[in-house]
Design a protein around this motif. Structure first.
Motif, PDB file in Angstrom:
ATOM      1  N   ALA A 310      32.265  -5.855   8.497  1.00  0.00           N
ATOM      2  CA  ALA A 310      30.853  -6.226   8.585  1.00  0.00           C
ATOM      3  C   ALA A 310      30.032  -5.436   7.565  1.00  0.00           C
ATOM      4  CB  ALA A 310      30.335  -5.986   9.996  1.00  0.00           C
ATOM      5  N   ARG A 311      30.343  -4.148   7.412  1.00  0.00           N
ATOM      6  CA  ARG A 311      29.612  -3.327   6.434  1.00  0.00           C
ATOM      7  C   ARG A 311      29.833  -3.820   5.015  1.00  0.00           C
ATOM      8  NH1 ARG A 311      30.900   0.717  10.120  1.00  0.00           N
ATOM      9  NH2 ARG A 311      32.904   1.179   9.157  1.00  0.00           N
ATOM     10  N   VAL A 312      31.067  -4.140   4.691  1.00  0.00           N
ATOM     11  CA  VAL A 312      31.368  -4.608   3.337  1.00  0.00           C
ATOM     12  C   VAL A 312      30.623  -5.907   3.043  1.00  0.00           C
ATOM     13  CG1 VAL A 312      33.197  -5.509   1.836  1.00  0.00           C
ATOM     14  CG2 VAL A 312      33.607  -3.451   3.216  1.00  0.00           C
ATOM     15  N   GLU A 375      35.851 -18.256   3.607  1.00  0.00           N
ATOM     16  CA  GLU A 375      37.307 -18.188   3.690  1.00  0.00           C
ATOM     17  C   GLU A 375      37.759 -17.101   4.666  1.00  0.00           C
ATOM     18  OE1 GLU A 375      41.158 -17.315   0.766  1.00  0.00           O
ATOM     19  OE2 GLU A 375      39.179 -17.684  -0.107  1.00  0.00           O
ATOM     20  N   GLU A 376      37.141 -15.945   4.587  1.00  0.00           N
ATOM     21  CA  GLU A 376      37.529 -14.840   5.454  1.00  0.00           C
ATOM     22  C   GLU A 376      37.205 -15.137   6.924  1.00  0.00           C
ATOM     23  OE1 GLU A 376      36.862  -9.993   5.885  1.00  0.00           O
ATOM     24  OE2 GLU A 376      36.233 -11.051   4.070  1.00  0.00           O
ATOM     25  N   LEU A 377      36.046 -15.694   7.169  1.00  0.00           N
ATOM     26  CA  LEU A 377      35.629 -15.954   8.545  1.00  0.00           C
ATOM     27  C   LEU A 377      36.358 -17.146   9.152  1.00  0.00           C
ATOM     28  CD1 LEU A 377      31.802 -15.274   8.166  1.00  0.00           C
ATOM     29  CD2 LEU A 377      33.476 -13.865   9.354  1.00  0.00           C
ATOM     30  N   ARG A 378      36.761 -18.095   8.325  1.00  0.00           N
ATOM     31  CA  ARG A 378      37.513 -19.228   8.845  1.00  0.00           C
ATOM     32  C   ARG A 378      38.841 -18.761   9.437  1.00  0.00           C
ATOM     33  NH1 ARG A 378      37.959 -22.010   4.529  1.00  0.00           N
ATOM     34  NH2 ARG A 378      36.025 -23.193   4.751  1.00  0.00           N
ATOM     35  N   GLN A 379      39.433 -17.772   8.809  1.00  0.00           N
ATOM     36  CA  GLN A 379      40.700 -17.229   9.308  1.00  0.00           C
ATOM     37  C   GLN A 379      40.514 -16.563  10.672  1.00  0.00           C
ATOM     38  OE1 GLN A 379      42.054 -14.583   6.225  1.00  0.00           O
ATOM     39  NE2 GLN A 379      42.350 -16.210   4.728  1.00  0.00           N
ATOM     40  N   GLN A 380      39.296 -16.143  10.960  1.00  0.00           N
ATOM     41  CA  GLN A 380      38.994 -15.494  12.239  1.00  0.00           C
ATOM     42  C   GLN A 380      38.383 -16.462  13.243  1.00  0.00           C
ATOM     43  OE1 GLN A 380      36.349 -12.263  11.218  1.00  0.00           O
ATOM     44  NE2 GLN A 380      37.732 -11.451   9.654  1.00  0.00           N
ATOM     45  N   GLY A 381      38.276 -17.734  12.850  1.00  0.00           N
ATOM     46  CA  GLY A 381      37.656 -18.721  13.732  1.00  0.00           C
ATOM     47  C   GLY A 381      36.159 -18.544  13.866  1.00  0.00           C
ATOM     48  N   ARG A 382      35.533 -17.970  12.841  1.00  0.00           N
ATOM     49  CA  ARG A 382      34.097 -17.691  12.884  1.00  0.00           C
ATOM     50  C   ARG A 382      33.353 -18.287  11.688  1.00  0.00           C
ATOM     51  NH1 ARG A 382      31.692 -14.007  15.735  1.00  0.00           N
ATOM     52  NH2 ARG A 382      30.448 -13.249  13.969  1.00  0.00           N
ATOM     53  N   ALA A 432      19.324  -9.218   9.190  1.00  0.00           N
ATOM     54  CA  ALA A 432      19.743  -9.238  10.595  1.00  0.00           C
ATOM     55  C   ALA A 432      20.803 -10.300  10.814  1.00  0.00           C
ATOM     56  CB  ALA A 432      18.546  -9.478  11.502  1.00  0.00           C
ATOM     57  N   THR A 433      20.578 -11.483  10.272  1.00  0.00           N
ATOM     58  CA  THR A 433      21.559 -12.569  10.405  1.00  0.00           C
ATOM     59  C   THR A 433      22.874 -12.183   9.760  1.00  0.00           C
ATOM     60  OG1 THR A 433      19.750 -14.178  10.325  1.00  0.00           O
ATOM     61  CG2 THR A 433      21.975 -15.015   9.973  1.00  0.00           C
ATOM     62  N   THR A 434      22.806 -11.629   8.558  1.00  0.00           N
ATOM     63  CA  THR A 434      24.026 -11.259   7.835  1.00  0.00           C
ATOM     64  C   THR A 434      24.762 -10.126   8.531  1.00  0.00           C
ATOM     65  OG1 THR A 434      22.926 -11.896   5.778  1.00  0.00           O
ATOM     66  CG2 THR A 434      24.961 -10.649   5.581  1.00  0.00           C
ATOM     67  N   SER A 435      24.024  -9.244   9.188  1.00  0.00           N
ATOM     68  CA  SER A 435      24.686  -8.138   9.887  1.00  0.00           C
ATOM     69  C   SER A 435      25.566  -8.653  11.026  1.00  0.00           C
ATOM     70  CB  SER A 435      23.644  -7.150  10.430  1.00  0.00           C
ATOM     71  OG  SER A 435      22.954  -7.670  11.555  1.00  0.00           O
ATOM     72  N   PHE A 436      25.265  -9.847  11.537  1.00  0.00           N
ATOM     73  CA  PHE A 436      26.045 -10.418  12.642  1.00  0.00           C
ATOM     74  C   PHE A 436      27.342 -11.071  12.175  1.00  0.00           C
ATOM     75  CE2 PHE A 436      22.217 -11.399  15.688  1.00  0.00           C
ATOM     76  CZ  PHE A 436      21.945 -10.054  15.746  1.00  0.00           C
ATOM     77  N   ILE A 437      27.407 -11.539  10.923  1.00  0.00           N
ATOM     78  CA  ILE A 437      28.519 -12.419  10.549  1.00  0.00           C
ATOM     79  C   ILE A 437      29.876 -11.708  10.583  1.00  0.00           C
ATOM     80  CG2 ILE A 437      27.008 -13.906   9.171  1.00  0.00           C
ATOM     81  CD1 ILE A 437      28.285 -12.774   6.649  1.00  0.00           C
ATOM     82  N   GLY A 438      29.879 -10.404  10.295  1.00  0.00           N
ATOM     83  CA  GLY A 438      31.136  -9.680  10.303  1.00  0.00           C
ATOM     84  C   GLY A 438      31.471  -9.032  11.627  1.00  0.00           C
ATOM     85  N   MET A 439      30.603  -9.247  12.634  1.00  0.00           N
ATOM     86  CA  MET A 439      30.818  -8.668  13.967  1.00  0.00           C
ATOM     87  C   MET A 439      31.579  -9.676  14.832  1.00  0.00           C
ATOM     88  SD  MET A 439      27.057  -6.973  14.716  1.00  0.00           S
ATOM     89  CE  MET A 439      27.476  -6.585  16.426  1.00  0.00           C
ATOM     90  N   ASN A 440      32.831  -9.410  15.087  1.00  0.00           N
ATOM     91  CA  ASN A 440      33.629 -10.332  15.901  1.00  0.00           C
ATOM     92  C   ASN A 440      33.075 -10.485  17.309  1.00  0.00           C
ATOM     93  OD1 ASN A 440      35.406 -10.790  13.786  1.00  0.00           O
ATOM     94  ND2 ASN A 440      36.765  -9.123  14.382  1.00  0.00           N
ATOM     95  N   SER A 441      32.286  -9.497  17.744  1.00  0.00           N
ATOM     96  CA  SER A 441      31.741  -9.525  19.098  1.00  0.00           C
ATOM     97  C   SER A 441      30.477 -10.378  19.203  1.00  0.00           C
ATOM     98  CB  SER A 441      31.428  -8.100  19.562  1.00  0.00           C
ATOM     99  OG  SER A 441      30.495  -7.482  18.682  1.00  0.00           O
TER     100      SER A 441
END
Length: 572
Positions: A310-312, A375-382, A432-441
């Motif tokens: 998420a930080r990256v 691409e990265e989030l699709r692999q996580q189902g997000r 704020a929106t972008t900070s959520f995208i890498g949070m699996n929770s």
């Protein structure tokens, strides 16, 4: 809006095109973060991890068994663990303990002797109040009435209770609207603590060196508005000097800080490498080179290891929006920016040919970055999260375009119009929106909630907009920028510059009260989600401290923080 001078021009199709160019200073970091220390970090991990696990179990047992302790001891332990930056290891245990405290809260202590002791009463009552509110419990401020006179003023004999005053001072920063007793507490404690630091306290009162350092820092930066990682670094140093320190806690805090620092440095190396390969700084000479500061921003939002990706992602987005911001503020013409805005709105690489060459560079980098996310989030189902990130990016460039037109055409909008647009250009809806995208929770429902612009988020972006405007006003005024927030307010309400500044500070303080209250009363999303909003607001309080733009000019404000968080480990 970035501060700039209108001074450069280019010849385009035989027409003189005047471009407002901001002469930003280069990065102050050189190659400090461009080389990974993989071998050192690996050795560090191997040495620390086993000992950390042993120490964590000891501390966990301390917290679990805290229910057998007196209330004072229990609260002090929890507060110490949190201020040392260790609470993320024990979030469940701490939550259980505070839930018990809240359920049984009568703000009475274990025996009459302790209950009659003013020093312990004020200190512990204030500490309990702050901890409960910071964890989402709706503690009542009525507890402080017993420390006031009939006229609502705090009792004068409390002036000698430095420890209690400091605790009350920190508690007052989590107040809601309408809590006049805590408004009074801010004034009373600030005055008393200031006096204690300049030697005006009673002769018999002796303040220990750690306490003196704590007081000085608290008046500079309250806990509620401080960046957790910075505060942990500072508190570890103070705690080490305390006679009552617990060696297990201190050792764990240092080792854990160093281990996390090595992870953060790896992440910054990854982001720096990406930034260097893009080479936007040399290709777009008008843009700020602040990738280290961008990564620092993400550490303010979340420092815990589970948010590494998420930080990256967030750091790359901040770096990209910084370039886009500078394109609108510091280089593009009205016609170019109109096309640029439309092309981003369409979000299609086929549209790129409509752009001038320098904008093509920025546009391709933007689309490539979001393709990477997808691409990265699709692999996580997000992959659903990317839609929200793109939506807020489109929103911000539309508002950047409006702002750029106002500036280039010399138009001063009504303050209300300025604020409507300025809340978006603050970048905080986007971040704020972008900070959520890498949070699996973070589920889809959290994004939907955020898109509705809930009260806590509006307060967050308001703080960003208002404090930014205060900090950059003098520089912008000297350089002839008319459509600033302060100027718009002065014109609409017919007030002086001093009065406008005073009102802006009130707006920011009221927004903080909104954040405090919504953190307790907003139940649509988890506390984990709400913490990101609070942390974004905290960043503004730190980065723009003393009306300085620490992002654009990091040497004085941010360099010491970044060095402490990312360069210097603790000696262990």
């Amino acid at each position: 809006m970035a501060s700039l001078d209108i001074k450069n021009f280019v010849n385009c199709q035989h027409e003189e095109v005047i471009r407002p160019v901001a002469n930003f200073s280069p990065s102050i970091w050189g190659d400090v973060f461009t080389s990974p220390s993989v071998n050192d970090d690996q050795l560090l991990s191997e040495v620390y991890v086993e000992e950390i696990e042993v120490l964590k179990e000891k501390v966990r047992n301390m917290i679990i068994s805290a229910h057998e302790e007196k209330l004072a001891n229990k609260l002090v332990l929890i507060d110490t663990v949190e201020r040392l930056g260790l609470s993320y290891h024990f979030s469940n245990e701490i939550e259980q303990q505070l839930n018990l405290v809240f359920m049984n809260a009568t703000f009475k202590f274990e025996n009459e002797e302790e209950d009659s002791n003013n020093i312990n009463n004020l200190f512990i009552a204030s500490l309990q109040f702050r901890l409960l509110r910071q964890h989402g419990f709706d503690a009542s401020s009525c507890i402080f009435e017993k420390f006031t006179e009939n006229n609502g003023k705090f009792k004068q004999d409390l002036r000698n209770d430095i420890k209690g005053l400091l605790s009350l001072y920190e508690a007052s920063h989590v107040r809601y609207h309408g809590e006049s007793i805590l408004d009074e507490a801010v004034i009373f404690t600030t005055a008393c603590l200031d006096e204690s630091l300049i030697g005006q306290q009673d002769d018999h009162l002796i303040i220990s060196s750690p306490m003196q350092k704590q007081l000085k820092h608290a008046l500079e930066q309250s806990i509620q508005k401080g960046i957790p990682r910075i505060e942990a670094r500072k508190y570890i140093n103070i705690y080490e000097e305390c006679e009552s320190k617990d060696e297990t806690l201190l050792r764990l805090a240092k080792l854990d800080f160093n281990l996390l620092q090595s992870l953060h440095k790896k992440e910054l190396y990854e982001v720096s490498r990406w930034w260097k390969e893009l080479d936007l700084v040399s290709k777009l000479s008008y843009a700020r080179d602040r990738v280290v500061e961008c990564y620092f921003w993400t550490l303010g939002v979340y420092f815990e290891p589970q948010y590494s990706r998420a930080r990256v992602m967030l750091a790359k987005t901040i770096a990209m929006i910084s370039v886009i911001d500078d394109t609108y503020d510091s280089y593009g013409t009205v016609d170019e920016l109109e096309i640029f805005t439309d092309v981003i709105e369409r979000w299609d690489i086929k549209e790129m040919d409509r752009l001038p060459e320098y904008m093509k560079i920025c546009y391709r980098a933007l689309l490539d970055l979001y393709d990477e996310y997808d691409e990265e989030l699709r692999q996580q189902g997000r992959s659903f999260a990317v839609h929200y990130a793109k939506s807020t990016m489109k929103e911000i460039v539309r508002s950047y375009n409006i702002e750029a037109k106002w500036f280039i055409e010399g138009y001063m909008p009504p303050f209300d119009d300025y604020m409507t647009n300025g809340l978006v250009t603050s970048t905080y809806y986007l971040l704020a929106t972008t900070s959520f995208i890498g949070m699996n929770s973070t589920p889809k429902e959290a994004f939907d909630w955020l898109m509705k612009k809930p009260k806590i988020q509006v307060a967050n972006v308001t703080i960003c907009r208002i404090i930014d405007d205060i900090a950059t006003y003098e520089i912008e005024k000297k350089r002839g920028q008319g459509a600033t927030g302060i100027e718009c307010y002065m014109k609409q309400y017919g007030v002086s510059e001093e009065k406008a500044m005073e009102e802006f500070n009130k707006i920011a303080e009221n927004a903080w009260k909104d954040i405090n209250e919504e953190c307790v009363k907003e139940k649509s999303v988890s506390m984990d989600v709400l913490k990101r909003i609070v942390n974004l607001a905290r960043l503004i309080d730190v980065v723009y401290k003393h009306n300085q733009d620490g992002y654009t000019n990091p040497e004085k404000v941010l360099k010491p923080h970044i060095t402490g968080m990312l360069v210097d480990p603790f000696a262990v």
